[in-house]
Design an enzyme around this catalytic site. Structure first.
Site, short mmCIF file in Angstrom:
data_model
loop_
_atom_site.label_atom_id
_atom_site.label_comp_id
_atom_site.label_asym_id
_atom_site.label_seq_id
_atom_site.Cartn_x
_atom_site.Cartn_y
_atom_site.Cartn_z
N CYS A 1 33.23 43.44 40.10
CA CYS A 1 33.00 43.08 41.46
C CYS A 1 31.97 44.22 42.21
CB CYS A 1 34.13 42.19 42.80
SG CYS A 1 34.22 41.85 43.82
N CYS B 1 33.91 45.22 45.41
CA CYS B 1 35.27 45.75 45.50
C CYS B 1 34.91 47.62 45.12
CB CYS B 1 36.08 45.10 44.20
SG CYS B 1 36.15 43.90 44.68
#
Length: 132
Positions: free
Chosen positions: A47, A50
Site C-alpha cells: 500500500c 501506508c
C-alpha cells in the site's frame, strides 16, 4: 515519552486487541493503526499510502508528551484486503474502508480517526493527539 507498540494480524486480532487494552489501561493515549502487510523481500507495504503515512505517524506519536500505546493491526495482502467481507471491514467497531487508518481509542470507543487519504498529514495527527 516512549511509544509502546503491539502487533496483530487478522487471525490474532481479537486476542491481541484484548491484551492491548488490558496492558495499556493506564496509558494516557491509545491508538490503533490499521496497515497493509509488508512484502518480506522488500520490507515495504503493498500500500503506497501506508509507506508514506507510517513514518509520519510514528514520529508524531513518539514525540508526544504523553504515554502512547499503539496497536498496529496488519490487514493482510492486497487480495485479502480487497474482499468486502474482510473481518476488519465489517467489524462494527471500526468500519474500515481503507488503509492506513489511525484511530484514537478511549473508553471502548473511537474518539477520533484519520482515514487513508489523511493519515499522513502532520497537523491532523497533531490534532488527533491533542483531542481531549
Amino acid at each position: 515519552m516512549p511509544l509502546k507498540t503491539m502487533d496483530a494480524t487478522v487471525s490474532d486480532f481479537e486476542r491481541v486487541f484484548e491484551k492491548f487494552k488490558l496492558e495499556n489501561s493506564g496509558s494516557n493515549l491509545k491508538f490503533l493503526l490499521f496497515l497493509a502487510d509488508k512484502d518480506p523481500s522488500t520490507s515495504r507495504s503493498w500500500c503506497p499510502d501506508c509507506n508514506v503515512a507510517e513514518p509520519v505517524i510514528y514520529e508524531k506519536l513518539e514525540s508526544s508528551q504523553s504515554d502512547v500505546a499503539l496497536l498496529r493491526a496488519y490487514v493482510g495482502d492486497r487480495t485479502t484486503w480487497r474482499n468486502r467481507g474482510h473481518p476488519l471491514r465489517v467489524d462494527p467497531r471500526f468500519k474500515l474502508s481503507g488503509v492506513p487508518t489511525l484511530i484514537r481509542w478511549e473508553n471502548e470507543t473511537i474518539t477520533g480517526r484519520l482515514e487513508d487519504h489523511e493519515a499522513h498529514v502532520s497537523r491532523k495527527i497533531d490534532s488527533l493527539l491533542a483531542r481531549d
